[in-house]
Design a protein around this motif. Sequence first.
Motif, PDB file in Angstrom:
ATOM      1  N   LYS A 143       0.805  -1.228   0.000  1.00  0.00           N
ATOM      2  CA  LYS A 143       0.000   0.000   0.000  1.00  0.00           C
ATOM      3  C   LYS A 143       0.835   1.274   0.000  1.00  0.00           C
ATOM      4  CE  LYS A 143      -1.029  -0.183   4.920  1.00  0.00           C
ATOM      5  NZ  LYS A 143       0.319  -0.705   5.133  1.00  0.00           N
ATOM      6  N   THR A 172       0.050   7.233   7.258  1.00  0.00           N
ATOM      7  CA  THR A 172      -0.372   7.333   8.663  1.00  0.00           C
ATOM      8  C   THR A 172       0.420   6.372   9.556  1.00  0.00           C
ATOM      9  OG1 THR A 172      -2.167   5.733   8.361  1.00  0.00           O
ATOM     10  CG2 THR A 172      -2.708   8.075   8.086  1.00  0.00           C
ATOM     11  N   GLY A 173       0.890   5.251   8.975  1.00  0.00           N
ATOM     12  CA  GLY A 173       1.687   4.312   9.765  1.00  0.00           C
ATOM     13  C   GLY A 173       2.934   4.979  10.318  1.00  0.00           C
ATOM     14  N   TYR A 221       2.442   6.388  13.827  1.00  0.00           N
ATOM     15  CA  TYR A 221       2.511   5.384  14.905  1.00  0.00           C
ATOM     16  C   TYR A 221       3.959   4.946  15.122  1.00  0.00           C
ATOM     17  CZ  TYR A 221      -2.553   5.250  14.540  1.00  0.00           C
ATOM     18  OH  TYR A 221      -3.877   5.613  14.542  1.00  0.00           O
ATOM     19  N   ARG A 222       4.692   4.816  14.024  1.00  0.00           N
ATOM     20  CA  ARG A 222       6.098   4.427  14.124  1.00  0.00           C
ATOM     21  C   ARG A 222       6.913   5.514  14.843  1.00  0.00           C
ATOM     22  NH1 ARG A 222       8.123   0.395  10.737  1.00  0.00           N
ATOM     23  NH2 ARG A 222       6.499  -0.734   9.634  1.00  0.00           N
ATOM     24  N   VAL A 264       5.628  -1.521  17.170  1.00  0.00           N
ATOM     25  CA  VAL A 264       4.632  -0.496  16.862  1.00  0.00           C
ATOM     26  C   VAL A 264       3.183  -0.967  17.036  1.00  0.00           C
ATOM     27  CG1 VAL A 264       4.751  -0.961  14.359  1.00  0.00           C
ATOM     28  CG2 VAL A 264       3.956   1.263  15.144  1.00  0.00           C
ATOM     29  N   SER A 265       2.911  -2.250  16.803  1.00  0.00           N
ATOM     30  CA  SER A 265       1.529  -2.726  16.928  1.00  0.00           C
ATOM     31  C   SER A 265       0.994  -2.503  18.337  1.00  0.00           C
ATOM     32  CB  SER A 265       1.431  -4.213  16.617  1.00  0.00           C
ATOM     33  OG  SER A 265       1.886  -4.489  15.347  1.00  0.00           O
ATOM     34  N   ARG A 293      -4.414   6.236  19.519  1.00  0.00           N
ATOM     35  CA  ARG A 293      -5.202   6.304  18.284  1.00  0.00           C
ATOM     36  C   ARG A 293      -5.997   7.607  18.218  1.00  0.00           C
ATOM     37  NH1 ARG A 293      -4.302   2.059  15.635  1.00  0.00           N
ATOM     38  NH2 ARG A 293      -5.628   2.733  13.930  1.00  0.00           N
ATOM     39  N   ARG A 307      -4.503   1.676   7.961  1.00  0.00           N
ATOM     40  CA  ARG A 307      -5.326   0.498   8.254  1.00  0.00           C
ATOM     41  C   ARG A 307      -6.802   0.862   8.390  1.00  0.00           C
ATOM     42  NH1 ARG A 307      -0.626  -0.656   8.211  1.00  0.00           N
ATOM     43  NH2 ARG A 307       0.365  -2.558   8.946  1.00  0.00           N
ATOM     44  N   ASP A 308      -7.044   2.127   8.762  1.00  0.00           N
ATOM     45  CA  ASP A 308      -8.406   2.538   9.119  1.00  0.00           C
ATOM     46  C   ASP A 308      -8.787   3.852   8.435  1.00  0.00           C
ATOM     47  OD1 ASP A 308      -6.585   4.157  10.373  1.00  0.00           O
ATOM     48  OD2 ASP A 308      -7.596   4.169  12.322  1.00  0.00           O
ATOM     49  N   ARG A 322       2.457  -9.541  13.933  1.00  0.00           N
ATOM     50  CA  ARG A 322       1.939  -8.186  13.730  1.00  0.00           C
ATOM     51  C   ARG A 322       0.498  -8.233  13.237  1.00  0.00           C
ATOM     52  NH1 ARG A 322       5.229  -4.466  10.039  1.00  0.00           N
ATOM     53  NH2 ARG A 322       3.721  -2.988  10.824  1.00  0.00           N
ATOM     54  N   ASP A 335      -2.415  -6.232  14.834  1.00  0.00           N
ATOM     55  CA  ASP A 335      -3.010  -5.151  14.038  1.00  0.00           C
ATOM     56  C   ASP A 335      -4.487  -5.399  13.723  1.00  0.00           C
ATOM     57  OD1 ASP A 335      -0.658  -3.743  13.952  1.00  0.00           O
ATOM     58  OD2 ASP A 335      -0.068  -4.424  11.952  1.00  0.00           O
ATOM     59  N   GLN A 387      -7.312  -3.085  14.616  1.00  0.00           N
ATOM     60  CA  GLN A 387      -7.246  -1.727  14.043  1.00  0.00           C
ATOM     61  C   GLN A 387      -7.637  -1.702  12.573  1.00  0.00           C
ATOM     62  OE1 GLN A 387      -6.350  -1.562  17.375  1.00  0.00           O
ATOM     63  NE2 GLN A 387      -4.386  -2.298  16.607  1.00  0.00           N
TER      64      GLN A 387
HETATM   65  O1   DC Z   1       1.832   0.540   7.648  1.00  0.00           O
HETATM   66  P1   DC Z   1       2.920   0.436   8.710  1.00  0.00           P
HETATM   67  O2   DC Z   1       3.588  -0.909   8.743  1.00  0.00           O
HETATM   68  O3   DC Z   1       3.930   1.525   8.635  1.00  0.00           O
HETATM   69  O4   DC Z   1       2.147   0.610  10.093  1.00  0.00           O
HETATM   70  C1   DC Z   1       2.830   0.638  11.302  1.00  0.00           C
HETATM   71  C2   DC Z   1       1.910   0.212  12.436  1.00  0.00           C
HETATM   72  O5   DC Z   1       0.917   1.183  12.691  1.00  0.00           O
HETATM   73  C3   DC Z   1       1.207  -1.121  12.262  1.00  0.00           C
HETATM   74  O6   DC Z   1       1.345  -1.854  13.464  1.00  0.00           O
HETATM   75  C4   DC Z   1      -0.241  -0.777  12.074  1.00  0.00           C
HETATM   76  C5   DC Z   1      -0.361   0.587  12.692  1.00  0.00           C
HETATM   77  N1   DC Z   1      -1.267   1.457  11.964  1.00  0.00           N
HETATM   78  C6   DC Z   1      -2.521   1.634  12.455  1.00  0.00           C
HETATM   79  O7   DC Z   1      -2.871   1.029  13.470  1.00  0.00           O
HETATM   80  N2   DC Z   1      -3.377   2.484  11.829  1.00  0.00           N
HETATM   81  C7   DC Z   1      -2.993   3.130  10.710  1.00  0.00           C
HETATM   82  N3   DC Z   1      -3.846   3.968  10.098  1.00  0.00           N
HETATM   83  C8   DC Z   1      -1.692   2.949  10.188  1.00  0.00           C
HETATM   84  C9   DC Z   1      -0.842   2.080  10.833  1.00  0.00           C
END
Ligand code: DC
Length: 237
Positions: A12, A30-31, A34-35, A94-95, A104, A130-131, A179, A183, A186
């Motif tokens: 993605k 957006t990930g 969180y990272r 990160v999860s 969140r 994810r959301d 993960r 995840d 979410q």
């Molecule tokens: O897409 P990524 O691997 O960079 O996401 C990192 C973490 O953040 C993964 O554990 C899922 C979480 N995440 C989330 O909960 N909501 C989002 N909109 C984006 C990522």
Amino acid sequence: MIAVDGPAGSGKSTAARGVARALGLRYLDTGSTYRALTWWLLSRGADISDAGVVAASAGGPVIEVGTDPDAPAIRVDGTDVASQIRTREVSNAVSAVAAVPEVRRSLVAMQQRIIADVLAAGDGIVAEGRDIGTVVAPDAPVKVFLTASEVVRARRRTADLAADEAATVAVTRAEQAQRDRYDAPQMARAADAVEIDTTDLDLDEVISEIVALADGAGPGGRPAQTPRLRKAGAWST
Ligand code: DC
């Protein structure tokens, strides 16, 4: 506005960035937010298994995320952490951070502000996570949910790791399964999202499919003219 959701390794990030470039839109990963918070907690030696500690961190650091698809910047308290947030240590932690409701709430509000600012300026944006289609931007006129087979996702992520973090596909696959479990709460596929299985597609095919969806969506989804696609290159997640 285009929402792109899907699991780790579904492609993605690369696809969303490619779509943004092809259509001249901004891009929000957006990930990375969180990272960034996870990196900040780890760098302070925080116990991220303690949800109270993580919740208290939500308003702690100043996280800034850029929206240029050619150079997606991420800063924590002014420090560029673009490479630090991609380590396996952060990926595997990160999860747990993203599962904490206070985190969140705070980061979704920030992501919504960024999207609102871009739209208010008359630009469009591709946001991925994810959301996005369900929580961050439920009104997005174009929603895509990317999937890929477990082994292809693990292969893509393994290829993505820095040389000094070399891991086998088997190790990445095991970490990925872990993960996925964390995840899962979410991640939600919006009822009106179009699912694209990227297992056997190359990057340009995925980008073309999303661009075609955006074209079909009209002005809200983005432009009237058919964009000329740039060759997007190889998958990376
Ligand atoms: O897409 P990524 O691997 O960079 O996401 C990192 C973490 O953040 C993964 O554990 C899922 C979480 N995440 C989330 O909960 N909501 C989002 N909109 C984006 C990522």
